[in-house]
Write a protein that holds these residues in place. Structure first.
Motif, PDB file in Angstrom:
ATOM      1  N   THR A  64      33.395  26.386  49.057  1.00 57.72           N
ATOM      2  CA  THR A  64      32.319  27.256  49.503  1.00 57.72           C
ATOM      3  C   THR A  64      31.938  28.260  48.406  1.00 57.72           C
ATOM      4  O   THR A  64      32.645  28.414  47.405  1.00 57.72           O
ATOM      5  N   SER A  65      30.833  28.980  48.675  1.00 51.70           N
ATOM      6  CA  SER A  65      30.385  29.998  47.715  1.00 51.70           C
ATOM      7  C   SER A  65      31.403  31.141  47.614  1.00 51.70           C
ATOM      8  O   SER A  65      31.542  31.764  46.557  1.00 51.70           O
ATOM      9  N   TYR A  66      32.154  31.391  48.732  1.00 52.02           N
ATOM     10  CA  TYR A  66      33.169  32.441  48.684  1.00 52.02           C
ATOM     11  C   TYR A  66      34.269  32.072  47.695  1.00 52.02           C
ATOM     12  O   TYR A  66      34.844  32.938  47.028  1.00 52.02           O
ATOM     13  N   SER A  67      34.549  30.787  47.576  1.00 49.98           N
ATOM     14  CA  SER A  67      35.556  30.324  46.615  1.00 49.98           C
ATOM     15  C   SER A  67      35.130  30.667  45.195  1.00 49.98           C
ATOM     16  O   SER A  67      35.961  31.036  44.352  1.00 49.98           O
ATOM     17  N   GLU A  69      33.292  33.171  44.315  1.00 50.17           N
ATOM     18  CA  GLU A  69      33.473  34.616  44.124  1.00 50.17           C
ATOM     19  C   GLU A  69      34.907  34.936  43.705  1.00 50.17           C
ATOM     20  O   GLU A  69      35.151  35.842  42.896  1.00 50.17           O
ATOM     21  N   GLN A 150      41.196  28.734  54.822  1.00 47.74           N
ATOM     22  CA  GLN A 150      40.482  29.999  54.810  1.00 47.74           C
ATOM     23  C   GLN A 150      41.276  31.020  53.998  1.00 47.74           C
ATOM     24  O   GLN A 150      42.506  31.039  54.056  1.00 47.74           O
ATOM     25  N   SER A 153      39.527  38.186  53.419  1.00 44.36           N
ATOM     26  CA  SER A 153      38.373  38.944  52.965  1.00 44.36           C
ATOM     27  C   SER A 153      38.786  39.903  51.838  1.00 44.36           C
ATOM     28  O   SER A 153      39.939  40.331  51.748  1.00 44.36           O
ATOM     29  N   LYS A 154      37.802  40.270  51.010  1.00 46.45           N
ATOM     30  CA  LYS A 154      38.023  41.286  49.983  1.00 46.45           C
ATOM     31  C   LYS A 154      37.753  42.690  50.525  1.00 46.45           C
ATOM     32  O   LYS A 154      38.105  43.679  49.880  1.00 46.45           O
ATOM     33  N   TYR A 161      37.553  33.947  55.381  1.00 40.67           N
ATOM     34  CA  TYR A 161      36.357  33.157  55.118  1.00 40.67           C
ATOM     35  C   TYR A 161      36.749  31.723  54.799  1.00 40.67           C
ATOM     36  O   TYR A 161      37.775  31.465  54.138  1.00 40.67           O
ATOM     37  N   THR A 163      37.000  28.371  52.885  1.00 41.18           N
ATOM     38  CA  THR A 163      37.076  28.077  51.455  1.00 41.18           C
ATOM     39  C   THR A 163      36.857  26.594  51.190  1.00 41.18           C
ATOM     40  O   THR A 163      36.128  26.208  50.288  1.00 41.18           O
TER      41      THR A 163
END
Length: 566
Positions: A64-67, A69, A150, A153-154, A161, A163
């Motif tokens: 995912t896009s969170y990965s 980040e 998952q 969160s930061k 989130y 992943t």
């Protein structure tokens, strides 16, 4: 001749060489065949290959896009959909792991269909120096499973989130449900004596484990569920260990057992450490014990019974302990037991010695269902003529015993005591009928026990006041006269009961006397009034026969009966 011999030598040499070459060739072929056979026998590998061929071209795992980040790399697995032989490893790295609000990756495994071991299992995998690795197994055996990874969160705690996610076709029919621990369970350093979180049980499941980061001050909560039924209970931690035989109350089928540990940030609050599924093989349905908050507050551990609804022949035993470290632990010297069957109710007392209790009581009102309540006493400094107690456990017992309410020993009435029996035999020696025996016992108590004015005026009543204490001290108040008389009557096989009421002149006070069953009728005995009277605050001995089977109409002018106490 010589040439012929040379020919045969040469021929034998050639044959031997051929045999040797043939033998070597056969051995080599057999070895290759064995290797191939061994390779074929690796369980379910052919099925994995076949299933992957059915899936076709395998799409690479996408993050995912969170990965992006976080700078996440997933080393295993590498595909979005694939086949597996009972196990899959998840291996990942996080470049910016120090920004995360938690130290755990959350991995969820969900089966496409409900199975005996449920439909979902979750793993909380520690993130150490930016890496995490987890082996997962498939709790319902062969079938299709969805797996999501998952990461924390930061910005917000307890928020995760997505992943990566992938689909696994497990070809291995073996069921294996791993024991998984939540972050709370891992912080408590919990381990269990079972390798699987899906186990078999038969009426009882023995839970054993360790919690290295919990102290003897801590407790563990158990929560058992099946369908709409649920039960919870608190057990102690001793030297970092815990064990408890969990009753599988709700009959045949899967019971969910949740094991919870204390929340370090909130008092009297627990968080889930792990969850087990226990497949009960027994059809038996048992009644849970209802525990109150007093159970925990007063440091009680009830070892027996562990469930209600047991059958008894009329006598029942309870066993347990009191934590000496809790408030009022050292002062808890006895346990009250209330037994109720319909409108009938009895109160018994059993001692606590060295912080343990192990004693029995009677279900005195005959066959049927009894509601039993176990209580601890109120701890108070001032004297009083009444006792308050607080229930900590309630359960039912099915009795098959006879109704011997007025013959059995009871609270304060040790009619089975050797000392009481011996005294009764001495007093009734030579008496041939119950009336004469009862009269002899009345005479003995009224003549030999003096009224304790100080006890009455100072409200110096104690939980262990009894017939034995009165026999030894030869003094007491009305209850003590009654205890001794009833104990001696019952030990002589005469039914007798403790009567409560009021007695006196214009302002009658609380009083107790005796009723004995003689020749089929209940007869009144008041050994206290038969022993003497009070004058100027002192007891004056003055024996009277008048209060053995008195004229009941005259008796009612000074005595008001309010009931019978058992």
């Amino acid at each position: 001749m010589e040439n012929r011999r040379s020919f045969w030598v040469l021929l034998m040499s050639v044959v031997a060489s051929l045999l040797l070459v043939t033998a070597c060739s056969d051995s080599s072929a057999g070895s290759e065949e064995t290797k191939a056979h061994q390779k074929e026998e690796v369980p379910y590998e052919k099925e994995v290959k076949k299933k992957n061929e059915e899936i076709g071209e395998q799409e690479p795992l996408k993050l995912t896009s969170y990965s992006e980040e976080l700078g996440v790399t997933i080393n295993e697995p590498t595909y979005k959909e694939f086949a597996a032989n009972g196990k899959v490893s998840i291996d990942g790295e996080i470049e910016k792991y120090q920004d995360l609000k938690s130290d755990f990756a959350w991995i969820k495994v969900r089966a496409s269909e409900e199975g005996p071991a449920g439909r979902q299992l979750e793993y909380y995998t520690p993130i150490k120096d930016g890496t995490f690795k987890q082996d997962i197994h498939f709790f319902n055996g062969e079938g299709e499973y969805s797996v999501s990874v998952q990461l924390p969160s930061k910005d917000s705690e307890d928020y995760y989130y997505d992943t990566a996610s992938f689909k696994v076709h497990n070809v291995n029919p073996e069921t294996k449900r791993d024991v998984t621990l939540t972050p709370f369970g891992q912080d408590a350093e919990m381990t269990l004596d079972t390798k699987s979180s899906f186990v078999k049980g038969n009426e009882i499941f023995s839970l054993k484990g360790e919690a290295g980061n919990l102290s003897d001050e801590d407790t563990i909560m158990l929560r058992l569920k099946k369908d709409s039924e649920n039960w919870k209970h608190v057990i102690p931690v001793i030297n970092g260990e815990f064990n408890y035989d969990v009753p599988l109350f709700y009959g045949k089928g899967v019971h969910e057992l949740e094991v919870l540990v204390p929340d370090g940030d909130r008092d009297n609050y627990y968080q889930t450490a792990t969850t087990l599924l226990i497949d009960n093989e027994s059809d038996r349905v048992m009644s849970p014990i209802d525990y109150s908050e007093t159970y925990r507050e007063r440091g009680v551990t009830l070892e027996s019974p562990q469930f209600g609804g047991e059958e008894s022949d009329g006598q029942y035993t309870v066993k347990g302990s009191i934590d000496p470290k809790v408030e009022f632990g050292p002062e808890t010297t006895h346990i009250y037991i209330t037994t109720k069957k319909g409108e009938d109710e009895a109160l018994d007392v059993i001692p606590v010695e060295d912080f343990t209790f192990d004693d029995s009581f009677y279900l005195r009102f005959g066959p049927g269902t009894y509601e039993v309540t176990l209580s601890v006493p109120e701890i108070k400094e001032e004297n009083s003529d009444y006792f308050r107690f607080f229930g900590f456990a309630k359960f039912e017992v099915e009795s098959t015993g006879e109704d011997k309410r007025d013959l059995l020993p009871s609270r304060g009435v040790q009619s089975d005591s050797p000392e009481i029996k011996k005294q009764a035999e001495t007093v009734t020696d030579g008496k041939t009928n119950d009336r004469d025996k009862a009269k002899a016992i009345y005479d003995y108590v009224a003549k030999n026990v003096s009224y304790d004015v100080e006890k009455y005026e100072n409200d110096d009543f104690n939980w262990d006041d009894s017939a034995l204490k009165t026999l030894e001290s030869k003094t007491g108040v009305c209850q003590d006269y009654a205890y001794l008389a009833i104990a001696m009557l019952r030990s002589s096989d005469i039914e007798a009961r403790f009567v409560e009421g009021r007695a006196g002149g214009i302002f009658p006070g609380r009083h107790a006397w005796v009723e004995a069953k003689l020749d089929g009728e209940w007869v009144t005995l008041d050994p206290t009034w038969g022993s003497g009277y009070l004058k100027d605050g002192k007891f004056v001995p003055a024996f009277k026969e008048d209060y053995f089977d008195p004229d009941i109409n005259e008796f009612k002018k000074t005595h008001t009966r309010t009931g019978v106490s058992y």
